[in-house]
Design a protein around this motif. Structure first.
Motif, mmCIF file in Angstrom:
data_model
loop_
_atom_site.group_PDB
_atom_site.id
_atom_site.type_symbol
_atom_site.label_atom_id
_atom_site.label_comp_id
_atom_site.label_asym_id
_atom_site.label_seq_id
_atom_site.Cartn_x
_atom_site.Cartn_y
_atom_site.Cartn_z
ATOM 1 N N CYS A 254 1.033 -0.623 -0.068
ATOM 2 C CA CYS A 254 0.383 -0.319 0.106
ATOM 3 C C CYS A 254 1.030 1.245 -0.348
ATOM 4 N N GLY A 255 0.728 2.582 -0.926
ATOM 5 C CA GLY A 255 1.011 3.381 -0.931
ATOM 6 C C GLY A 255 0.825 4.720 -0.089
ATOM 7 N N GLY A 256 -0.542 4.396 0.129
ATOM 8 C CA GLY A 256 -1.311 5.385 1.293
ATOM 9 C C GLY A 256 -0.819 6.171 2.677
ATOM 10 N N THR A 257 -1.525 6.621 3.487
ATOM 11 C CA THR A 257 -1.225 7.066 5.036
ATOM 12 C C THR A 257 -2.014 5.719 5.499
ATOM 13 N N HIS A 258 -1.737 5.743 6.991
ATOM 14 C CA HIS A 258 -2.566 5.488 7.465
ATOM 15 C C HIS A 258 -2.395 5.744 9.214
ATOM 16 N N LEU A 259 -3.541 4.549 9.919
ATOM 17 C CA LEU A 259 -3.529 5.329 11.620
ATOM 18 C C LEU A 259 -2.189 4.541 12.237
ATOM 19 N N ASP A 260 -2.348 4.866 13.305
ATOM 20 C CA ASP A 260 -1.124 4.289 13.798
ATOM 21 C C ASP A 260 -1.537 2.592 15.158
ATOM 22 N N SER A 261 -2.848 2.880 14.909
ATOM 23 C CA SER A 261 -3.012 1.753 15.881
ATOM 24 C C SER A 261 -5.246 1.906 16.239
ATOM 25 N N LEU A 262 -4.916 1.003 15.749
ATOM 26 C CA LEU A 262 -6.602 0.253 16.276
ATOM 27 C C LEU A 262 -7.374 1.340 17.686
ATOM 28 N N ALA A 263 -6.158 1.710 18.472
ATOM 29 C CA ALA A 263 -6.832 2.127 19.869
ATOM 30 C C ALA A 263 -7.495 3.307 19.889
ATOM 31 N N VAL A 264 -7.333 3.798 18.839
ATOM 32 C CA VAL A 264 -8.133 5.273 18.051
ATOM 33 C C VAL A 264 -9.307 5.070 17.603
ATOM 34 N N VAL A 265 -9.704 3.807 17.607
ATOM 35 C CA VAL A 265 -11.304 4.411 16.516
ATOM 36 C C VAL A 265 -11.836 3.278 17.826
ATOM 37 N N SER A 266 -13.158 4.089 17.378
ATOM 38 C CA SER A 266 -14.441 3.598 17.995
ATOM 39 C C SER A 266 -14.729 2.388 18.084
ATOM 40 N N GLU A 267 -15.222 2.853 16.255
ATOM 41 C CA GLU A 267 -16.430 1.617 15.713
ATOM 42 C C GLU A 267 -15.636 1.828 14.247
ATOM 43 N N ILE A 268 -15.798 0.680 13.356
ATOM 44 C CA ILE A 268 -15.929 0.600 12.088
ATOM 45 C C ILE A 268 -16.877 -0.099 11.837
ATOM 46 N N GLU A 269 -17.566 0.452 10.371
ATOM 47 C CA GLU A 269 -18.784 -0.121 10.255
ATOM 48 C C GLU A 269 -19.397 -0.112 8.876
ATOM 49 N N VAL A 270 -19.924 -1.135 8.397
ATOM 50 C CA VAL A 270 -19.839 -1.065 6.735
ATOM 51 C C VAL A 270 -21.084 -1.370 6.119
ATOM 52 N N ARG A 271 -21.624 -0.861 5.299
ATOM 53 C CA ARG A 271 -22.749 -0.885 4.836
ATOM 54 C C ARG A 271 -23.227 -1.113 3.080
#
Length: 295
Positions: A254-271
């Motif tokens: 991947c050539g993109g940018t990303h978070l450092d940790s999932l600890a800063v995420v409260s939820e990921i939801e798909v529809r």
């Protein structure tokens, strides 16, 4: 000054939001804007080869203190004789004799000249939102692959977690958005020939969606580390997104940018939703990432 003979050094994979760059080349584009090449930059450019993540928002500050807004930032290439931008690049990345560069597109009256040293500053809030969207996009695709693992009659290529890679085989377009993403999948004849059973997805989208979201909830709760591993600081250096998940480490080019940790995420939801396509059904996956640090 002649065109660069080495790829642009990029610092955004390490999360950099600021930097100082030497101006190697300035060129006026047909529309009057300037194409400015630096030896190094923290700005993430859009790559026409896979334009899922757009460019950063940023400013360049001249030696005289004039702050110049970045209008666009794209991957370019040069053979030493001419500069090509985006879709006009006539060769594949890594072609011998060609150099890949980050092209900062600025207003024509910017007053930036070759041999200047400029300060570069990236909009951190926008970068963080795109990084969250990109990390969530990878996780959602892996969770979807896992949910559809039993929908294949034949063996196909596996994803980073070892499941059949529906995402890679069916993907039509991917768009990284601030705080999310949109993936469009095409369920055409070629996918069915590879052994995919479309009814496993289309017959009950709600059930698939529920399963994907359950997996994502488990992963988010793990607070796993996220990082970018890179073979070099050059634009063409191989980079991989790596995430520590409960069942093991996953790694995706991947050539993109990303978070450092999932600890800063409260939820990921798909529809999930389905749309009729020309000759084949299409399924759209909208992914929403809610961060604990976004206030």
């Amino acid at each position: 000054m002649s065109l660069p003979k080495i790829d642009t050094a990029v610092t955004y994979p390490a999360g950099a939001l600021t930097g100082t760059g030497a101006v190697l080349h300035v060129e006026t584009l047909p529309d009057g804007r300037l194409a400015v090449l630096l030896d190094a930059t923290p700005v993430h450019p859009v790559d026409a080869g896979w334009p899922d993540q757009g460019p950063d928002r940023a400013t360049l500050t001249t030696p005289g203190g004039h702050e110049v807004p970045l209008l666009d930032c794209v991957v370019g290439a040069t053979d030493g004789a001419a500069l090509f931008l985006g879709r006009d690049i006539p060769v594949r990345k890594g072609t011998e004799g060609w150099v890949s560069v980050v092209v900062h597109v600025l207003p024509g009256d910017s007053g930036i000249a070759e041999e200047d040293r400029v300060e570069v500053s990236v909009d951190g809030a926008h970068r963080a939102a795109l990084s969250a969207g990109h990390t969530a996009c990878h996780l959602a695709s892996l969770a979807l692959n896992r949910q559809l693992a039993g929908a294949w009659k034949k063996d196909v290529q596996a994803d980073a977690a070892g499941n059949p890679d529906f995402d890679a085989l069916a993907i039509e377009t991917t768009t990284i958005l601030p705080g999310g993403s949109r993936d469009v999948y095409r369920l055409g004849k070629s996918l069915r020939r590879k052994g995919f059973l479309p009814d496993a997805l289309l017959a009950d989208l709600a059930a698939v969606e529920k399963g994907v979201n359950a997996t994502l909830a488990e992963w988010v709760a793990s607070d796993g580390e996220v990082r970018i591993e890179r073979e070099s600081d050059l634009l063409t250096g191989m980079r991989r997104w790596v995430c520590e998940l409960p069942d093991g480490t996953v790694s995706i080019p991947c050539g993109g940018t990303h978070l450092d940790s999932l600890a800063v995420v409260s939820e990921i939801e798909v529809r999930l939703s389905s749309e009729p396509g020309e000759g084949a059904a299409e399924v759209v996956m909208d992914t929403i990432c809610t961060r604990t640090d976004s206030a």
